[in-house]
Motif scaffolding. Structure first.
Motif, PDB file in Angstrom:
ATOM      1  N   ARG A 298      17.731  -5.917  -2.689  1.00 61.08           N
ATOM      2  CA  ARG A 298      16.699  -6.771  -3.274  1.00 61.08           C
ATOM      3  C   ARG A 298      15.375  -6.042  -3.416  1.00 61.08           C
ATOM      4  N   THR A 299      15.111  -5.113  -2.521  1.00 61.98           N
ATOM      5  CA  THR A 299      13.866  -4.335  -2.601  1.00 61.98           C
ATOM      6  C   THR A 299      14.040  -3.090  -3.460  1.00 61.98           C
ATOM      7  N   LEU A 300      15.157  -2.399  -3.286  1.00 65.01           N
ATOM      8  CA  LEU A 300      15.363  -1.123  -3.974  1.00 65.01           C
ATOM      9  C   LEU A 300      15.561  -1.301  -5.475  1.00 65.01           C
ATOM     10  N   PHE A 301      16.311  -2.337  -5.875  1.00 67.59           N
ATOM     11  CA  PHE A 301      16.643  -2.520  -7.288  1.00 67.59           C
ATOM     12  C   PHE A 301      15.764  -3.556  -7.978  1.00 67.59           C
ATOM     13  N   ALA A 302      14.718  -4.021  -7.299  1.00 69.20           N
ATOM     14  CA  ALA A 302      13.874  -5.071  -7.882  1.00 69.20           C
ATOM     15  C   ALA A 302      13.133  -4.538  -9.101  1.00 69.20           C
ATOM     16  N   SER A 303      13.057  -5.376 -10.151  1.00 69.28           N
ATOM     17  CA  SER A 303      12.355  -4.985 -11.381  1.00 69.28           C
ATOM     18  C   SER A 303      10.865  -5.259 -11.279  1.00 69.28           C
ATOM     19  N   SER A 304      10.434  -5.928 -10.217  1.00 67.48           N
ATOM     20  CA  SER A 304       9.014  -6.197 -10.020  1.00 67.48           C
ATOM     21  C   SER A 304       8.706  -6.089  -8.535  1.00 67.48           C
ATOM     22  N   GLY A 305       7.416  -6.085  -8.227  1.00 66.22           N
ATOM     23  CA  GLY A 305       7.018  -5.959  -6.837  1.00 66.22           C
ATOM     24  C   GLY A 305       6.781  -4.512  -6.450  1.00 66.22           C
ATOM     25  N   PRO A 306       6.348  -4.273  -5.208  1.00 68.72           N
ATOM     26  CA  PRO A 306       6.043  -2.905  -4.763  1.00 68.72           C
ATOM     27  C   PRO A 306       7.304  -2.036  -4.704  1.00 68.72           C
TER      28      PRO A 306
ATOM     29  N   LEU B 104       9.525   0.995  -3.153  1.00 69.85           N
ATOM     30  CA  LEU B 104       9.742   1.687  -1.881  1.00 69.85           C
ATOM     31  C   LEU B 104       9.267   3.131  -2.002  1.00 69.85           C
ATOM     32  N   GLU B 105       8.346   3.519  -1.142  1.00 71.92           N
ATOM     33  CA  GLU B 105       7.872   4.899  -1.153  1.00 71.92           C
ATOM     34  C   GLU B 105       8.944   5.820  -0.567  1.00 71.92           C
ATOM     35  N   TRP B 106       8.784   7.109  -0.824  1.00 69.86           N
ATOM     36  CA  TRP B 106       9.829   8.057  -0.424  1.00 69.86           C
ATOM     37  C   TRP B 106      10.023   8.075   1.084  1.00 69.86           C
ATOM     38  N   GLN B 107       8.926   8.053   1.857  1.00 72.69           N
ATOM     39  CA  GLN B 107       9.068   8.090   3.308  1.00 72.69           C
ATOM     40  C   GLN B 107       9.796   6.857   3.808  1.00 72.69           C
ATOM     41  N   GLU B 108       9.553   5.709   3.179  1.00 74.81           N
ATOM     42  CA  GLU B 108      10.252   4.487   3.555  1.00 74.81           C
ATOM     43  C   GLU B 108      11.745   4.610   3.252  1.00 74.81           C
ATOM     44  N   ARG B 109      12.063   5.207   2.116  1.00 74.69           N
ATOM     45  CA  ARG B 109      13.477   5.425   1.769  1.00 74.69           C
ATOM     46  C   ARG B 109      14.142   6.363   2.769  1.00 74.69           C
ATOM     47  N   PHE B 110      13.405   7.402   3.164  1.00 76.34           N
ATOM     48  CA  PHE B 110      13.981   8.349   4.119  1.00 76.34           C
ATOM     49  C   PHE B 110      14.230   7.670   5.463  1.00 76.34           C
ATOM     50  N   GLU B 111      13.288   6.850   5.929  1.00 77.06           N
ATOM     51  CA  GLU B 111      13.468   6.152   7.201  1.00 77.06           C
ATOM     52  C   GLU B 111      14.644   5.187   7.128  1.00 77.06           C
TER      53      GLU B 111
END
Length: 898
Positions: free
Chosen positions: A612-620, A622-629
């Motif tokens: 829901r966060t990664l593929f969302a077409s709107s909203g903030p 995910l920054e790279w560091q967040e993806r890595f964590e």
């Protein structure tokens, strides 16, 4: 006979030759590699070399009569690593000598005696037919006694103390490591490292507190019994089958010199020598509060900054020490009570007519004990009074831990160690320490009253003989009436909500150890407002948001089509899931098994699922560091499921929908361990094609054996989606701005063979860009340059290694964690095992265009992949007319999102 007479002369000649060419010893009395019979050494004699009388040929090790820490009362025969000064072996650890004590080497062997001639240590007796001819210190630090044929009569490596080094093998047959009392006192301490069938375990006075598999870097290669342990330049290893197979390993950075030691602190530490000092690489337990005596008897340990322990006493206890600067345990605050200690007699009984009264001091909520993770309940399904009574009658019992939710009764025996704060905030376990009243108090009543009051208390039971039976009957009748009315009202509520209800007696009829909290259906019905707020659905059932009576927010999953009809079998599976605890796994708080209702209660994850966060077409974004964590947390959770918990769990459906997020985007894996809860209709689907389109490993297509490497494949696919920020198989957007930026750049897709009729298969894009070393183009376009090429390269290379077609080529999840953390070098993807991705790309595209009519085309494409590249024997299964393409199984059909 001629050969026998010539040998000593030749041996001595070569010895003199070695000595004359060796520049290492500073003292004229020191020798290199060999000494011969009728040799004696004292610290005083070799004082110029710090007591060293023998050096290895390469100078790396020395044998010495040494006094650790510079103290002047305890001297030991030691083998020392020269560069670091680390003692790797000591002979007379329990019989120290003075500085004038003697080490003597004769044809009968080696002995250590004090200055007055009193013996302190000697090697086992050797046959007279095999007289000792030389004592050698090898280049690996092994002190070896040789006969005239250079055959080994005895070796220090076979008689370890608290340390092993590279080249040394610690064997299960009687060998163990024992800690020293301190760095200056080598006497045998209380800590012991020994073998189990599948691991090595640390123990303290008969109680276990750590095992190697608890380290997140430990990876299990085989289920064979463990027979030995060794360290070398690449890590720590457990071996089986006479050393022919690796059972478990911890991979470590390359090193020239490495040791494994059971330190006097109780920690098992692996260190390597670099830059002039020893560097710790592994320590277990890494939480110092798990060390049994870190805060003394009944001390309460908490971790402060830098993993340093802070010690205090639990409520109701005070420090033993009058000096506040030292802390060595606690005793009851009430001076009229004392700890019982172990008091077993021959008949095993502690309680008799003359025994002083036994009582129990509560440790309060939130307290844990180091040995509980290694113990099974002594008794099941008891109430607290019965648990305490059992301990009272057991002379070896020093205290108990009681689980209020399950009725499990754990006893503490042998010795009382330190306690620590519970890692489970919702734990229902409470600890109690067994105490005894002092003799004065028990005989005179102490400060509680006069002799007359004591007399009255003794007379009270006589009067109660008449009154208590009448009162008891009245209480039972009143309680029965209240219970009957409540049962009737509850039954009405359940019937109104169309739910089948069983009385609690049905659950009380049996007990399964380790069950989490049991909820009534009515309680969950009220918590979810009659199951109104649905937050997810899937093959396992629907998920609802709820608020319990304690105001905590939970997610309640209603299991549908339950395959396990028996309540006992269902609870057995739930007990396994409920006992799996890890920071990156969604916690199961409880369950409900009432009538036909099967519900699971989980902690609530307020940021929902990753998709829901990664593929969302709107909203903030995910920054790279967040993806890595998120990637690292997910890897750690899977590594624990595979190797860290008691029952290995293969998830079988790793995907973004099953990765839930909490504050700070902490990732937690959900739906693990639920495969056995599927009903008959779904279990057939699970058996042959468990998983979700896009994350399914190739072995599912062939009914091949499923292992933890199946999860590794799915994780690799999730990792690629974290990189790109879109589904691995998706329709190419007209521009990067469309679809929330879920498309590759023009450079990536325009020349890529991963496009099929407008479809883009990202794993193939990643493979092609890896071949060209063009990593940054793979990153989510929405990051707008906020990520470096080497950061993308790390995740892409790890992901491609995870999706190798052959399971044996995929890394373990423990190795994946090591690569992400940087402790292990990145793997290199094998192209020959990734060519199948080219055909998978066509398969997904054709499925999207042709629907179910595209079955034949997909089967032909996959068959061509095996025939052209010869990477597998899957062709017979793929060409089977009964084969069902997995492309048409959606995530909603299998397990669904949250």
């Amino acid at each position: 006979m001629a050969n026998s007479s010539v040998f000593p002369s030749l041996f001595f000649f070569f010895f003199l030759l070695l000595v004359s060419h060796n520049p290492l010893p500073a003292s004229a009395y020191s020798f290199t590699e060999f000494v011969f019979p009728n040799f004696t050494a004292t610290n005083v004699r070799f004082i110029d070399n710090g007591g060293a009388f023998l050096f290895s040929r390469n100078g790396s090790f020395k044998a010495a009569i040494s006094n650790p820490g510079g103290q002047q009362t305890r001297f030991y025969l030691c083998v020392i690593h020269s560069a670091s000064g680390t003692v790797i072996w000591s002979a007379n650890r329990d019989g120290p000598i003075s500085n004038s004590g003697t080490m003597a080497f004769t044809r009968d062997g080696i002995s250590v005696s004090d200055h007055d001639g009193s013996p302190k240590w000697s090697i086992p007796t050797i046959p007279k037919s095999s007289a000792a001819a030389a004592l050698q210190l090898t280049e690996s630090g092994n002190l070896v006694l040789l006969d005239k044929s250079n055959a080994s009569l005895w070796e220090s490596f076979d008689d370890p103390a608290d340390t092993i080094v590279a080249g040394q093998i610690l064997r299960k047959n009687g060998n163990a490591l024992f800690s020293s009392v301190s760095g200056e006192d080598f006497s045998t301490g209380d800590y012991r490292l020994a073998f189990s069938d599948s691991d090595v375990i640390l123990g303290w006075r008969g109680q276990s507190y750590w095992k190697l598999s608890m380290d997140p870097r430990a990876y299990t290669d085989s289920t064979s019994p463990v027979e030995s342990m060794a360290v070398n330049g690449t890590g720590l290893f457990l071996f089986g089958r006479n050393g022919s197979i690796v059972v478990a390993r911890v991979a470590l950075p390359p090193a020239d010199f490495r040791i494994a030691r059971l330190a006097s602190s109780g920690q098992f530490i692996v260190s390597s020598f670099s830059h002039g000092g020893m560097k710790e690489e592994l320590d277990g337990p890494n939480n110092v509060c798990q060390i049994p005596s870190i805060c003394g008897e009944i001390g309460w340990c908490s971790v402060s900054t830098g993993n340093n322990p802070t010690c205090q006493c639990p409520p109701g206890f005070r420090s033993k020490a009058s000096n506040s600067d030292s802390f060595n345990g606690c005793v009851p605050s009430d001076s009229s009570s004392s700890l019982v200690g172990s008091s077993c007699s021959n008949n095993g009984s502690q309680v008799n007519s003359s025994s002083p009264p036994i009582s129990y001091l509560s440790l309060g909520n939130g307290m844990d004990y180091f040995a509980l993770d290694f113990s099974q309940p002594t008794k099941y399904a008891l109430n607290l009074s019965a648990c305490q009574e059992f301990c009272t009658t057991d002379c070896a019992c020093l205290g108990i831990f009681y689980d209020n939710s399950s009725g499990s009764c754990y006893t503490i025996e042998n010795d009382l160690g330190s306690f620590m704060s519970s890692r489970d905030r919702d734990s229902d376990q409470v600890g109690y320490i067994k105490t005894v009243e002092s003799a004065d108090k028990s005989s005179s009543g102490g400060n509680r009253g006069s002799v007359n009051e004591t007399h009255n208390r003794k007379q009270f039971p006589l009067a109660a003989l008449v009154l208590l039976p009448c009162i008891a009957v009245a209480v039972v009748l009143a309680a029965g009436l209240v219970w009957w009315r409540r049962w009737k009202i509850a039954g009405e509520k359940v019937r109104l909500s169309h739910a089948n209800s069983f009385s609690s007696d049905e659950m009380d009829a049996f007990y399964i150890p380790g069950l989490p909290q049991r909820f009534d259906y009515e309680e969950l019905d009220e918590a979810t407002d009659r199951f109104k707020m649905q937050i997810g659905s899937g093959g396992f059932g629907s998920v609802y948001k709820g608020v319990l009576s304690d105001k905590s927010v939970v997610a309640v999953k209603k299991i549908t089509n339950v395959g396990i009809q028996g309540k006992r079998d269902f609870c057995t599976e739930i007990a396994i899931i409920g006992n799996v605890h890890h920071v990156n796994l969604v916690k199961l708080r409880g369950f409900c098994a009432q009538g036909r209702q099967r519900l699971l209660v989980y902690e609530y994850m307020n940021r929902g699922s990753l998709d829901r966060t990664l593929f969302a077409s709107s909203g903030p974004v995910l920054e790279w560091q967040e993806r890595f964590e998120i990637a690292l947390g997910t890897a750690r959770g899977l590594a624990y499921l595979h190797t860290g918990c008691e029952h290995k769990i293969i998830h079988c459906d790793v995907k973004p929908e099953n990765i839930l997020l909490q504050d700070q985007f902490q990732a937690k894996i959900s739906d693990f361990g639920l495969s056995k809860l599927l009903g008959p209709e779904q279990s057939s689907l699970f058996t042959t094609m468990r998983g979700t389109r896009g994350y399914l490993a190739p072995e599912w297509l062939t009914n091949s054996a499923i292992s933890e490497k199946t999860d590794v494949y799915s994780y690799g696919m999730v990792l690629l989606e974290l990189v790109s920020g879109r589904k691995n198989c998706s329709i190419k957007s007209a521009s990067p701005s469309q679809g929330g930026g879920h498309s590759t750049t023009t450079t990536t897709t325009s020349s890529s063979s991963a496009q099929f009729g407008g479809m883009v298969y990202f794993p193939l894009v990643a493979l092609e860009m890896h071949e060209q070393r063009r990593y940054v183009e793979l990153a989510d376009a929405r990051l707008e340059g906020r990520v470096r090429s080497e950061e993308v390269e790390k995740l892409v290379r790890v992901a491609l290694c995870c999706v190798h077609e052959e399971p044996c080529l995929r890394p373990s999840m423990v190795s994946v964690v090591g690569m992400l953390e940087g402790g292990i070098s990145l793997g290199e993807p094998r192209m020959e095992s990734l060519n199948f991705l080219r055909f998978y790309g066509r398969r997904f595209a054709e499925a999207s265009i042709l629907g179910e009519d595209g079955n034949n085309e997909q089967r032909e494409a996959l068959l061509n992949s095996r025939q052209e590249y010869g990477t597998s024997n899957y062709s017979s299964t793929i060409s089977d007319p009964q084969y069902i393409p997995l492309s048409f199984i959606s995530s909603q059909q299998i397990s669904g999102p949250r």
